[in-house]
Design a protein around this motif. Structure first.
Motif, PDB file in Angstrom:
ATOM      1  N   THR A 243       0.810  -1.218   0.000  1.00  0.00           N
ATOM      2  CA  THR A 243       0.000   0.000   0.000  1.00  0.00           C
ATOM      3  C   THR A 243       0.842   1.266   0.000  1.00  0.00           C
ATOM      4  OG1 THR A 243      -0.112  -0.132   2.408  1.00  0.00           O
ATOM      5  CG2 THR A 243      -1.929  -1.127   1.158  1.00  0.00           C
ATOM      6  N   GLN A 244       2.103   1.157   0.418  1.00  0.00           N
ATOM      7  CA  GLN A 244       2.953   2.349   0.489  1.00  0.00           C
ATOM      8  C   GLN A 244       3.375   2.799  -0.911  1.00  0.00           C
ATOM      9  OE1 GLN A 244       3.437  -0.607   2.122  1.00  0.00           O
ATOM     10  NE2 GLN A 244       4.767  -0.310   3.903  1.00  0.00           N
ATOM     11  N   ALA A 270       1.635  -3.359  -8.366  1.00  0.00           N
ATOM     12  CA  ALA A 270       1.448  -2.572  -7.139  1.00  0.00           C
ATOM     13  C   ALA A 270       0.212  -1.687  -7.228  1.00  0.00           C
ATOM     14  CB  ALA A 270       2.692  -1.741  -6.864  1.00  0.00           C
ATOM     15  N   SER A 273      -0.870   0.458  -4.197  1.00  0.00           N
ATOM     16  CA  SER A 273       0.053   1.493  -3.732  1.00  0.00           C
ATOM     17  C   SER A 273      -0.562   2.882  -3.848  1.00  0.00           C
ATOM     18  CB  SER A 273       1.346   1.443  -4.551  1.00  0.00           C
ATOM     19  OG  SER A 273       2.159   2.557  -4.278  1.00  0.00           O
ATOM     20  N   ARG A 276       2.694   4.718  -7.234  1.00  0.00           N
ATOM     21  CA  ARG A 276       3.667   3.802  -7.842  1.00  0.00           C
ATOM     22  C   ARG A 276       4.316   4.494  -9.026  1.00  0.00           C
ATOM     23  NH1 ARG A 276       0.298  -0.461 -11.561  1.00  0.00           N
ATOM     24  NH2 ARG A 276      -1.558   0.818 -11.880  1.00  0.00           N
TER      25      ARG A 276
END
Length: 311
Positions: A243-244, A270, A273, A276
């Motif tokens: 998620t970051q 991702a 995210s 990204r």
């Protein structure tokens, strides 16, 4: 810019970890700083690209950097030596964060991670579950599990696993451990042996010459205990758990180790995210991004705004 060699240990660790803490210019111990955990490549150490190149560049930009040696490698403890265990490598990152948050000068709410080559995939994998990492950057990231199942096993992973099992049985009965050297001793020998594929040759040029050679950077691997690498996937569950913010930096001059492919895969998967980013650099290869001035400068031109945005 100053640096300090430190060791740290915590309650679930039976051996010390060695790290290089790199401080920004005009460091003030009474202030708190955004901090970056820097993860070295497979077969490398903190004194090479993770510390001397990216660690230094990040410290010059105002970050505290913690570049550490993996367990069983470099100056860190743990037996047997030369063991590459992906699960342990990821746990090492959490232990480095444990050390970071215990330091009064670290802002525990502004911690990011970077990694080079195998370290790039490890830091991304760590972020799946380690939410103290607020952003991660994979510099020419290589999914070591994929590489071992493919090129490193000559596309015969089951055959390699059988050989590992046989060797482990031999060692369990008291015979010597089998430690494999992964590169030829010099670029000249690589050429003589016909090992001129871009990544193999450039790895030799980095690790086996004064350009990047370091006492702690042993390009060796304990063969019999490496089974877990072949069943490991750095990017499993990326769609759900990453998620970051994540950035991958890759060179378009591709080689056999597959960083270009892996960097694209992370970007594509991702989807959870918050941010990204995929950075593709023309005319640059995997090992150019280890230490060459122009490629590193180009990479940092993207990395620094990304980290500033999210820390």
């Amino acid at each position: 810019m100053n640096s300090q060699h430190v060791t740290f240990q915590n309650h679930n660790m039976n051996w010390p970890m060695a790290a290089l803490v790199i401080y920004p210019d005009n460091f003030d111990n009474n202030l708190t700083y955004p901090t970056v955990i820097s993860v070295h490549p497979f077969g490398s150490c903190k004194e090479q690209t993770s510390g001397a190149i990216y660690g230094k560049a990040l410290a010059q930009a105002g970050y505290v950097v913690i570049a550490f040696d993996a367990s069983f490698q470099g100056e860190s403890g743990g037996l047997p030596r030369y063991l590459e265990d992906p699960s342990q490598r990821v746990e090492d990152i959490s232990r480095a964060i444990d050390y970071a948050v215990s330091q009064p000068f670290v802002d525990s709410n502004r911690i990011a991670g970077i990694g080079v080559c195998g370290g790039g995939a490890y830091i991304i994998n760590a972020a799946l579950t380690e939410k103290r990492l607020k952003a991660v950057v994979g510099i020419t990231p290589v999914n070591l599990g994929r590489l071992f199942r493919e090129g490193f096993s000559e596309y015969n992973p089951l055959g390699v696993l059988t050989a590992m099992a046989d060797q482990r049985t031999i060692e369990a009965k008291g015979e010597a451990l089998q430690v494999n050297e992964l590169l030829p001793p010099s670029p000249t020998v690589a050429t003589e042996l016909g090992l001129t594929e871009r990544d193999v040759y450039e790895a030799t040029d980095y690790y086996k010459t004064p350009r990047g050679q370091s006492k702690g950077g042993a390009t060796k691997m304990l063969f019999s205990n490496a089974q877990r690498i072949l069943s490991w996937d750095a990017f499993a569950f990326t769609e759900t758990l990453l998620t970051q913010p994540v950035m991958t930096v890759i060179g378009k001059n591709t080689g056999a180790f597959g960083a270009y492919r892996d960097g694209q895969e992370v970007y594509g998967r991702a989807t959870a995210s918050k941010d990204r980013q995929l950075v593709e650099l023309d005319g640059i290869s995997h090992y150019d991004l280890y230490d060459k001035d122009e490629p590193v400068t180009l990479a940092m031109a993207h990395i620094l705004p990304f980290l500033e945005k999210h820390l």
